[in-house]
Design a protein around this motif. Structure first.
Motif, mmCIF file in Angstrom:
data_model
loop_
_atom_site.group_PDB
_atom_site.id
_atom_site.type_symbol
_atom_site.label_atom_id
_atom_site.label_comp_id
_atom_site.label_asym_id
_atom_site.label_seq_id
_atom_site.Cartn_x
_atom_site.Cartn_y
_atom_site.Cartn_z
ATOM 1 N N ALA A 75 2.561 5.855 4.043
ATOM 2 C CA ALA A 75 1.711 5.833 2.853
ATOM 3 C C ALA A 75 2.149 4.773 1.851
ATOM 4 O O ALA A 75 1.399 4.446 0.931
ATOM 5 N N ALA A 85 -2.742 3.234 4.804
ATOM 6 C CA ALA A 85 -3.637 4.179 4.137
ATOM 7 C C ALA A 85 -5.089 3.869 4.492
ATOM 8 O O ALA A 85 -5.885 4.781 4.758
ATOM 9 N N CYS A 91 -3.546 6.001 -0.973
ATOM 10 C CA CYS A 91 -4.307 7.011 -0.240
ATOM 11 C C CYS A 91 -5.580 7.387 -0.984
ATOM 12 O O CYS A 91 -6.672 7.426 -0.410
#
Length: 252
Positions: free
Chosen positions: A64, A70, A122
């Motif tokens: 991430a 992401a 994200c």
């Protein structure tokens, strides 16, 4: 749980702890789950658990901290299931357990890079996908430490407090776009990450239990229940909320 069956939902940090418990609970509700984690063996094991629980699942290795990862995580969910309805962003790191004057810039950055910067990546790509299909729900995992600090945790508490500010502002930005953005604040929860920290610091277990009025740790499934409710249609009028699931920690 109302209004979850058939939804396509991404879970970051889905290979263990709260992320794993959430993915399995979503599977029981009949969801299609994209499990994102750094560790393929753990992630693939959770895929099998979700499938055994009644849902469908896929694993995609995801760091991430990297925006491309992401983006690719979200693309994988859309490619397999057609769209993205929801996301639980549970990937994160614990405190380095040092006083401020003893902490290095690298230790500060390690915490904030994942807990805040990675969370931004994200949300950015999850939101973009949800705008394409008319809405969705995002749950970002903060911590009771965002509201009730603990010793030797300044960089962690600061990063999780940042999550709450991000959630409130982002929820306002997308409230009329059909996208709900909330946070869950777990108290001390018996995850592999916490177990490892307690092995390193034997005094940590009684110290954490003592600040929870229930005088015990939470179970990952108890945190997952709050997450799944916020992801469900049952929480359709809830956005911008920071929901403590913490055994009373933040009530003290």
């Amino acid at each position: 749980m109302e209004g979850l069956k058939g939804k396509s939902i991404v879970v970051t940090g889905g290979g263990s702890g709260i992320g794993r418990a959430t993915a399995v609970m979503l599977g029981k509700a009949g969801c299609n789950v994209t499990i994102a984690d750094l560790h393929p063996d753990a992630g693939e094991a959770v895929v099998r658990e979700v499938q055994a629980a009644g849902g469908d699942a896929q694993f995609i290795r995801t760091d991430a901290n990297l925006e491309d990862d992401a983006r690719n995580m979200v693309k994988a969910a859309v490619a397999r299931y057609g769209w993205l309805d929801g996301a639980c962003n549970a990937a994160g790191v614990q405190s380095c357990s040092k006083l401020v004057h003893e902490m290095s810039a690298e230790e500060w950055d390690r915490c904030h890079n994942l807990n805040m910067r990675g969370l931004f990546f994200c949300n950015k790509h999850e939101i973009a996908a949800m705008l394409e299909n008319g809405g969705g729900s995002i749950v970002n995992i903060a911590s009771s430490g965002a509201l009730a600090a603990f010793p030797n945790g300044s960089e962690y508490c600061a990063s999780k407090a940042g999550v709450l500010g991000f959630v409130r502002a982002a929820a306002l930005d997308y409230a009329t776009k059909g996208i709900r953005i909330n946070a869950v604040l777990p108290g001390g929860t018996l995850t592999p990450m916490l177990a490892e920290a307690m092995e390193t610091d034997p005094g940590l277990e009684p110290a954490i239990a003592a600040v929870h009025p229930m005088n015990r740790f939470g179970q990952p499934s108890e945190i997952a229940s709050g997450i799944c409710w916020l992801l469900s249609d049952g929480a359709s009028f809830v956005t911008g909320v920071s929901l403590p699931v913490d055994g009373g920690h933040t009530a003290v």
